[in-house]
Motif scaffolding. Sequence first.
Motif, PDB file in Angstrom:
ATOM      1  N   MET A  50      -3.049   5.591  -9.427  1.00  0.00           N
ATOM      2  CA  MET A  50      -3.904   6.025  -8.331  1.00  0.00           C
ATOM      3  C   MET A  50      -5.042   5.029  -8.120  1.00  0.00           C
ATOM      4  O   MET A  50      -5.407   4.724  -6.977  1.00  0.00           O
ATOM      5  N   ALA A  51      -5.603   4.486  -9.204  1.00  0.00           N
ATOM      6  CA  ALA A  51      -6.667   3.491  -9.086  1.00  0.00           C
ATOM      7  C   ALA A  51      -6.150   2.228  -8.406  1.00  0.00           C
ATOM      8  O   ALA A  51      -6.846   1.644  -7.553  1.00  0.00           O
ATOM      9  N   ASP A  52      -4.928   1.808  -8.741  1.00  0.00           N
ATOM     10  CA  ASP A  52      -4.320   0.649  -8.075  1.00  0.00           C
ATOM     11  C   ASP A  52      -4.174   0.896  -6.582  1.00  0.00           C
ATOM     12  O   ASP A  52      -4.469   0.035  -5.750  1.00  0.00           O
ATOM     13  N   TYR A  53      -3.701   2.102  -6.220  1.00  0.00           N
ATOM     14  CA  TYR A  53      -3.555   2.463  -4.805  1.00  0.00           C
ATOM     15  C   TYR A  53      -4.910   2.468  -4.100  1.00  0.00           C
ATOM     16  O   TYR A  53      -5.049   1.918  -3.006  1.00  0.00           O
ATOM     17  N   GLN A  54      -5.915   3.079  -4.718  1.00  0.00           N
ATOM     18  CA  GLN A  54      -7.232   3.162  -4.084  1.00  0.00           C
ATOM     19  C   GLN A  54      -7.856   1.784  -3.913  1.00  0.00           C
ATOM     20  O   GLN A  54      -8.525   1.520  -2.901  1.00  0.00           O
ATOM     21  N   ASP A  55      -7.652   0.891  -4.871  1.00  0.00           N
ATOM     22  CA  ASP A  55      -8.149  -0.484  -4.733  1.00  0.00           C
ATOM     23  C   ASP A  55      -7.472  -1.195  -3.569  1.00  0.00           C
ATOM     24  O   ASP A  55      -8.120  -1.866  -2.762  1.00  0.00           O
ATOM     25  N   ALA A  56      -6.149  -1.043  -3.473  1.00  0.00           N
ATOM     26  CA  ALA A  56      -5.405  -1.672  -2.373  1.00  0.00           C
ATOM     27  C   ALA A  56      -5.819  -1.079  -1.032  1.00  0.00           C
ATOM     28  O   ALA A  56      -5.958  -1.796  -0.033  1.00  0.00           O
ATOM     29  N   LEU A  57      -6.039   0.227  -0.994  1.00  0.00           N
ATOM     30  CA  LEU A  57      -6.470   0.890   0.239  1.00  0.00           C
ATOM     31  C   LEU A  57      -7.844   0.393   0.668  1.00  0.00           C
ATOM     32  O   LEU A  57      -8.079   0.090   1.847  1.00  0.00           O
ATOM     33  N   ALA A  58      -8.761   0.272  -0.283  1.00  0.00           N
ATOM     34  CA  ALA A  58     -10.106  -0.220   0.029  1.00  0.00           C
ATOM     35  C   ALA A  58     -10.062  -1.660   0.529  1.00  0.00           C
ATOM     36  O   ALA A  58     -10.774  -2.021   1.472  1.00  0.00           O
ATOM     37  N   THR A  59      -9.212  -2.481  -0.078  1.00  0.00           N
ATOM     38  CA  THR A  59      -9.076  -3.875   0.354  1.00  0.00           C
ATOM     39  C   THR A  59      -8.524  -3.946   1.771  1.00  0.00           C
ATOM     40  O   THR A  59      -9.023  -4.690   2.614  1.00  0.00           O
ATOM     41  N   THR A  60      -7.485  -3.161   2.045  1.00  0.00           N
ATOM     42  CA  THR A  60      -6.879  -3.142   3.374  1.00  0.00           C
ATOM     43  C   THR A  60      -7.859  -2.608   4.415  1.00  0.00           C
ATOM     44  O   THR A  60      -8.007  -3.178   5.497  1.00  0.00           O
ATOM     45  N   LEU A  77       0.833  -1.200   0.000  1.00  0.00           N
ATOM     46  CA  LEU A  77       0.000   0.000   0.000  1.00  0.00           C
ATOM     47  C   LEU A  77       0.872   1.256   0.000  1.00  0.00           C
ATOM     48  O   LEU A  77       0.628   2.199  -0.754  1.00  0.00           O
ATOM     49  N   LEU A  78       1.902   1.263   0.816  1.00  0.00           N
ATOM     50  CA  LEU A  78       2.826   2.392   0.850  1.00  0.00           C
ATOM     51  C   LEU A  78       3.513   2.575  -0.498  1.00  0.00           C
ATOM     52  O   LEU A  78       3.619   3.694  -1.015  1.00  0.00           O
ATOM     53  N   ARG A  79       3.975   1.488  -1.100  1.00  0.00           N
ATOM     54  CA  ARG A  79       4.667   1.546  -2.392  1.00  0.00           C
ATOM     55  C   ARG A  79       3.733   2.097  -3.479  1.00  0.00           C
ATOM     56  O   ARG A  79       4.134   2.959  -4.269  1.00  0.00           O
ATOM     57  N   LEU A  80       2.493   1.617  -3.507  1.00  0.00           N
ATOM     58  CA  LEU A  80       1.537   2.097  -4.510  1.00  0.00           C
ATOM     59  C   LEU A  80       1.244   3.583  -4.332  1.00  0.00           C
ATOM     60  O   LEU A  80       1.115   4.328  -5.315  1.00  0.00           O
ATOM     61  N   ALA A  81       1.139   4.030  -3.095  1.00  0.00           N
ATOM     62  CA  ALA A  81       0.897   5.456  -2.835  1.00  0.00           C
ATOM     63  C   ALA A  81       2.074   6.298  -3.313  1.00  0.00           C
ATOM     64  O   ALA A  81       1.888   7.356  -3.922  1.00  0.00           O
ATOM     65  N   MET A  82       3.279   5.827  -3.056  1.00  0.00           N
ATOM     66  CA  MET A  82       4.469   6.575  -3.476  1.00  0.00           C
ATOM     67  C   MET A  82       4.572   6.642  -4.995  1.00  0.00           C
ATOM     68  O   MET A  82       4.951   7.684  -5.554  1.00  0.00           O
ATOM     69  N   ILE A  83       4.218   5.558  -5.672  1.00  0.00           N
ATOM     70  CA  ILE A  83       4.288   5.531  -7.137  1.00  0.00           C
ATOM     71  C   ILE A  83       3.311   6.536  -7.737  1.00  0.00           C
ATOM     72  O   ILE A  83       3.670   7.351  -8.596  1.00  0.00           O
ATOM     73  N   TYR A  84       2.070   6.500  -7.278  1.00  0.00           N
ATOM     74  CA  TYR A  84       1.085   7.402  -7.889  1.00  0.00           C
ATOM     75  C   TYR A  84       1.388   8.858  -7.549  1.00  0.00           C
ATOM     76  O   TYR A  84       1.230   9.748  -8.394  1.00  0.00           O
ATOM     77  N   ARG A  85       1.885   9.138  -6.326  1.00  0.00           N
ATOM     78  CA  ARG A  85       2.216  10.520  -5.964  1.00  0.00           C
ATOM     79  C   ARG A  85       3.434  11.016  -6.754  1.00  0.00           C
ATOM     80  O   ARG A  85       3.498  12.178  -7.156  1.00  0.00           O
ATOM     81  N   TRP A  86       4.402  10.136  -7.006  1.00  0.00           N
ATOM     82  CA  TRP A  86       5.579  10.525  -7.789  1.00  0.00           C
ATOM     83  C   TRP A  86       5.154  10.890  -9.211  1.00  0.00           C
ATOM     84  O   TRP A  86       5.585  11.906  -9.751  1.00  0.00           O
TER      85      TRP A  86
END
Length: 104
Positions: A62-72, A41-50
Amino acid sequence: MGLGDTAQFYYLTSNIVKDNALVLKPEFTADTDTFRLDERLLRLAMIYRWKQDHQMDYAEAMADYQDALATTAGADKGSNILVVGEQRLPTGMEYAFPGTVVPN
């Protein structure tokens, strides 16, 4: 509050990092520290923000991050807002204010 009443307040923590001894702290200070939540989740957030910061197309990241965040978040049941009955506390939990509130 009356005498003998107990007020309890559960709060979120700013300690988002664990060290090797599993001690929680607010920031990374060593290479062996780990993120308290899912590392993916941290890695996906850093990728989309970069990508966002560098004016690149970040919609899919960002969609990948939001999906992972919702799952978590969906896997974490959280705590009840109102607990009726006997106290149930995790190990090591402390009260922000020791006291009891009894409804009238």
